[in-house]
Design an enzyme around this catalytic site. Structure first.
Site, PDB file in Angstrom:
ATOM      1  N   ARG A  59      36.815 -53.727  51.282  1.00  0.00           N
ATOM      2  CA  ARG A  59      35.943 -54.878  51.476  1.00  0.00           C
ATOM      3  C   ARG A  59      34.842 -55.000  50.420  1.00  0.00           C
ATOM      4  O   ARG A  59      34.183 -56.016  50.298  1.00  0.00           O
ATOM      5  CB  ARG A  59      35.313 -54.807  52.888  1.00  0.00           C
ATOM      6  CG  ARG A  59      36.325 -55.094  53.978  1.00  0.00           C
ATOM      7  CD  ARG A  59      35.862 -54.593  55.336  1.00  0.00           C
ATOM      8  NE  ARG A  59      36.123 -53.160  55.515  1.00  0.00           N
ATOM      9  CZ  ARG A  59      35.949 -52.500  56.666  1.00  0.00           C
ATOM     10  NH1 ARG A  59      35.478 -53.125  57.718  1.00  0.00           N
ATOM     11  NH2 ARG A  59      36.226 -51.207  56.752  1.00  0.00           N
ATOM     12  N   GLY A 115      44.524 -43.587  57.349  1.00  0.00           N
ATOM     13  CA  GLY A 115      43.674 -43.823  58.517  1.00  0.00           C
ATOM     14  C   GLY A 115      42.776 -42.644  58.855  1.00  0.00           C
ATOM     15  O   GLY A 115      42.967 -41.522  58.385  1.00  0.00           O
ATOM     16  N   THR A 116      41.777 -42.940  59.696  1.00  0.00           N
ATOM     17  CA  THR A 116      40.789 -41.917  60.056  1.00  0.00           C
ATOM     18  C   THR A 116      41.432 -40.773  60.861  1.00  0.00           C
ATOM     19  O   THR A 116      41.016 -39.623  60.734  1.00  0.00           O
ATOM     20  CB  THR A 116      39.631 -42.544  60.863  1.00  0.00           C
ATOM     21  OG1 THR A 116      40.172 -43.421  61.868  1.00  0.00           O
ATOM     22  CG2 THR A 116      38.713 -43.351  59.974  1.00  0.00           C
TER      23      THR A 116
END
Ligand code: UD1
Ligand code: CA
Length: 510
Positions: A57, A121-122
Site C-alpha cells: 500500500r 502471510g502473518t
C-alpha cells in the site's frame, strides 16, 4: 517399584516400614520442591517481530519497515521497545522482503533474524520461525509496522497471558474508525475470551460495526502454537496464512484465547500508507517535544520542530520555531537554537548560541560558542569553548581553539587552529591539490588578515600576522608578519588623463 509403591515393605518388619515411609516423604518433598521451583521459574519468553512484508500500500521500492518515523526506521522503534522487555538474543525479527537491506539497517541493535523467504502471510511468518522459537515457553509477537508500541504494554500483555493461563492472548484497542483492521469477536460482551478475529474483508455488516480491533500484537504458548498452526488455511482473498485465524483454531480446539484491551489506542496504530506514516511521525515528534518540555526545555511552536527520537537536550535550552534536531544530536543546557537551523549528529556544550539558518552535521561545539547565522559545519568540525563561527563560513574536519573567531565568508577545511586566533573575512584554506587533502596549522594568537589564501600544507606560527589579501604558500614563523601579495603602485593623474583623452576623441567624431 520403590517410587511407585514406596509403602510396600516387609510387613513383618515395622522398622522397615517406618524407614520406607520416611524415605517416601523425603522423596515427595524433594519432588514437590522441584515442582514448585519449576512452576515459579519464569517462563522462557521470546519476542518475534513480523517484519517480512512488502508494504504494497506504500507503493514504495523500499521495504515498509525501513521507512522512517521520528527519524529512524519503523522497525528500529519496535526493536527498541522489545529490547526493554527481553534480551537481544531472545528477540527474532522475521524478515523477507529486501531482507539484506532490513538486516543491515538494524544489525547494530543486536537482535536475531529469521528469514521468511516467501511472504505468505502473518501465520506463515510464525511457521517459518518454528526452529527459532521452539525452545521457548511463550512468544510475544509484535507487528514490525506499529512503531508506537510501548515496553509497558508489551510487558503487561505477557503478564496478562500468563495469569490468564491462556493459549493465545491478543492486544486490542477501541478505534472510532476501525476500517481496515481485524475485528475482535468476543464470546460475549463481558467476557475476555475470544472466539475469532475477523479481517475487514471477511467481516459481515454486523461485524464491521465492532470498534474493538486486533492490534497485531499477541502472546502464544509456544508448544500449543506449533501443535495447532498446521490448521491454518488460506481461504481468504489474499490466499495467505493469517495468524489472526489462530484465535478460531484454538477456540475450536477448546483452548483459551483471551483479549487485553489497551487504554492507549494510539500506541497500536499501524503504518500501512504514507498518510498513516505522516500521522505517526507527527505524533511521535510532538510526544518527543512534550517529553523535552517536561524535562525543562523551552520549545516555541513545537508543531514546527522536527526532533528525532534519540536526541537529547539539556534544561533551559530554548528551541525556536522550525528547528530540526536529527539523529544522535546532543544539546547541552542553556543553549539557544534559533529558527531554521538543522543540526544532525552533532554535540553542543552548555550555553551555545546557534543563530538562524545554521546547518551542522557531525560537529562538536564547545560551551558558550556562537555559531551562525548561515554557517555550515561539516563532519569533524570541532569548535572550542567560546569560539565564534559567523555567516557564510564553511568548516570541515577542523579544530578551532578556545575563543577563536572566523566571522565572515570563509572556508576552513583540514585545519588545526589554536586559541585566540582571528580569521579575517574571506579567508580560504586551499586544502585540496586535486589529489590529496593537505593540512593547515594556525597556532595560538595568530591574526589572519581578510581575503587571505592559505595554500596547504602550511603553518602560521604563534602570534604572527598575515597581511590582508595574502597568498601564503610558505611557513610563517612565530611573531612575524607575512605579506604575500604584489606591492601597490599608484599612478597619479592617470584617471584625469584618461578622461581628457576620451573627451577629445568624442569631439573629433562630431
Ligand atoms: C494485520 C492483522 C489485522 C490487524 C492489523 C493491525 C493479519 C491477517 N491481520 O493486518 O487483524 O488488525 O495487522 O495492524 O494478520 N508480515 C510478515 N510476513 C508476511 C506478511 C506480513 O512478516 O508474510 C508482517 C508485515 O511486514 C507487517 C506485519 O506482518 O509488519 C503485519 O502485516 P500487514 O500486512 O501489515 O497486516 P495488516 O493488513 O495490517
Ligand atoms: Ca499493518
Amino acid at each position: 517399584m520403590w517410587t511407585v509403591f514406596p509403602l510396600l515393605g516387609n510387613p513383618e518388619n515395622p522398622g522397615d516400614w517406618v524407614r520406607r515411609l520416611t524415605l517416601y516423604w523425603l522423596s515427595m518433598a524433594k519432588r514437590s520442591g522441584k515442582q514448585s521451583k519449576s512452576s515459579s521459574t519464569r517462563p522462557r519468553v521470546a519476542i518475534a517481530i513480523m517484519a517480512a512484508g512488502k508494504g504494497t500500500r506504500l507503493k514504495s521500492r523500499h521495504p515498509k519497515v525501513l521507512h522512517e518515523i521520528g527519524g529512524k526506521p519503523i522497525l528500529a522503534h519496535v526493536i527498541a521497545a522489545a529490547k526493554q522487555v527481553a534480551a537481544a538474543q531472545d528477540i527474532f525479527a522475521i524478515i523477507g522482503h529486501e531482507a539484506d537491506q532490513v538486516r543491515a539497517a538494524v544489525a547494530a541493535m543486536g537482535v536475531q533474524f529469521v528469514l521468511q523467504a516467501e511472504q505468505r502471510g502473518t501465520g506463515h511468518a510464525l511457521m517459518v520461525a518454528h526452529d527459532a522459537l521452539a525452545p521457548y515457553d511463550q512468544v510475544i509477537v509484535l507487528s514490525g509496522d506499529a512503531p508506537l508500541i510501548t515496553p509497558e504494554t508489551i510487558r503487561r500483555l505477557s503478564e496478562f497471558h500468563a495469569s490468564a493461563k491462556a493459549t493465545m492472548t491478543l492486544l486490542s484497542a477501541e478505534f472510532d474508525d476501525p476500517t481496515g483492521y481485524g475485528r475482535v469477536i468476543r464470546k460475549s460482551a463481558k467476557s475476555t475470551e475470544v472466539r475469532a478475529i475477523v479481517e475487514e474483508k471477511a467481516a459481515n455488516p454486523q461485524q464491521k460495526k465492532i470498534r474493538e480491533i486486533n492490534s497485531g500484537f499477541y502472546v502464544f504458548a509456544v508448544p500449543a502454537l506449533y501443535e495447532n498452526i498446521g490448521e491454518l488455511g488460506r481461504e481468504n482473498p489474499h490466499r495467505e496464512y493469517y495468524l489472526t485465524d489462530m484465535a478460531a483454531v484454538f477456540h475450536r480446539a477448546r483452548k483459551k484465547v483471551v483479549v487485553m484491551k489497551t487504554p492507549h489506542a494510539g500506541e497500536v496504530l499501524g503504518s500501512n500508507t504514507r498518510a498513516e506514516m505522516a500521522y505517526l511521525d507527527a505524533r511521535l515528534r510532538l510526544a518527543k517535544c512534550h517529553q523535552l518540555m517536561a524535562d525543562g526545555v523551552t520549545i516555541f511552536y513545537p508543531q514546527t520542530c522536527v526532533i528525532d527520537s534519540d536526541v537529547e537536550v539539556g534544561p533551559d535550552t530554548v528551541i525556536e520555531p522550525f528547528v530540526q534536531l536529527r539523529g544522535n544530536t546532543k544539546v547541552g543546557s542553556d543553549c539557544r537554537i534559533r529558527s531554521y537551523s538543522v543540526l544532525e549528529d552533532s554535540e553542543l556544550g552548555d550555553g551555545v548560541t546557534i543563530r538562524p539558518g545554521t546547518m551542522m552535521e557531525g560537529a562538536r561545539i564547545g560551551a558558550g560558542a556562537i555559531i551562525g547565522p548561515f554557517s555550515h559545519l561539516r563532519p569533524g568540525s570541532e569548535i572550542g569553548d567560546g569560539a565564534h563561527i559567523g555567516n557564510f563560513v564553511e568548516t570541515k574536519k577542523i579544530k578551532l581553539g578556545k575563543g577563536s573567531k572566523a566571522n565572515h565568508l570563509t572556508y576552513l577545511g583540514d585545519a588545526e587552529i589554536g586559541e585566540r586566533v582571528n580569521v579575517g573575512a574571506g579567508t580560504i584554506t586551499c586544502n585540496y591539490d586535486g589529489v590529496n587533502k593537505n593540512k593547515t596549522i594556525i597556532e595560538d594568537g595568530a591574526f589572519i588578515g581578510s581575503d587571505s589564501i592559505l595554500v596547504a600544507p602550511v603553518k602560521i606560527g604563534r602570534d604572527s600576522y598575515v597581511a590582508a589579501a595574502s597568498c601564503i604558500t610558505d611557513e610563517v614563523p612565530a611573531d612575524s608578519l607575512a605579506l604575500g601579495r604584489a606591492r601597490q603602485t599608484v599612478k597619479e593623474g592617470w584617471a584625469r588623463e584618461k578622461r581628457e583623452e576620451q573627451a577629445a576623441q568624442k569631439s573629433k567624431q562630431k
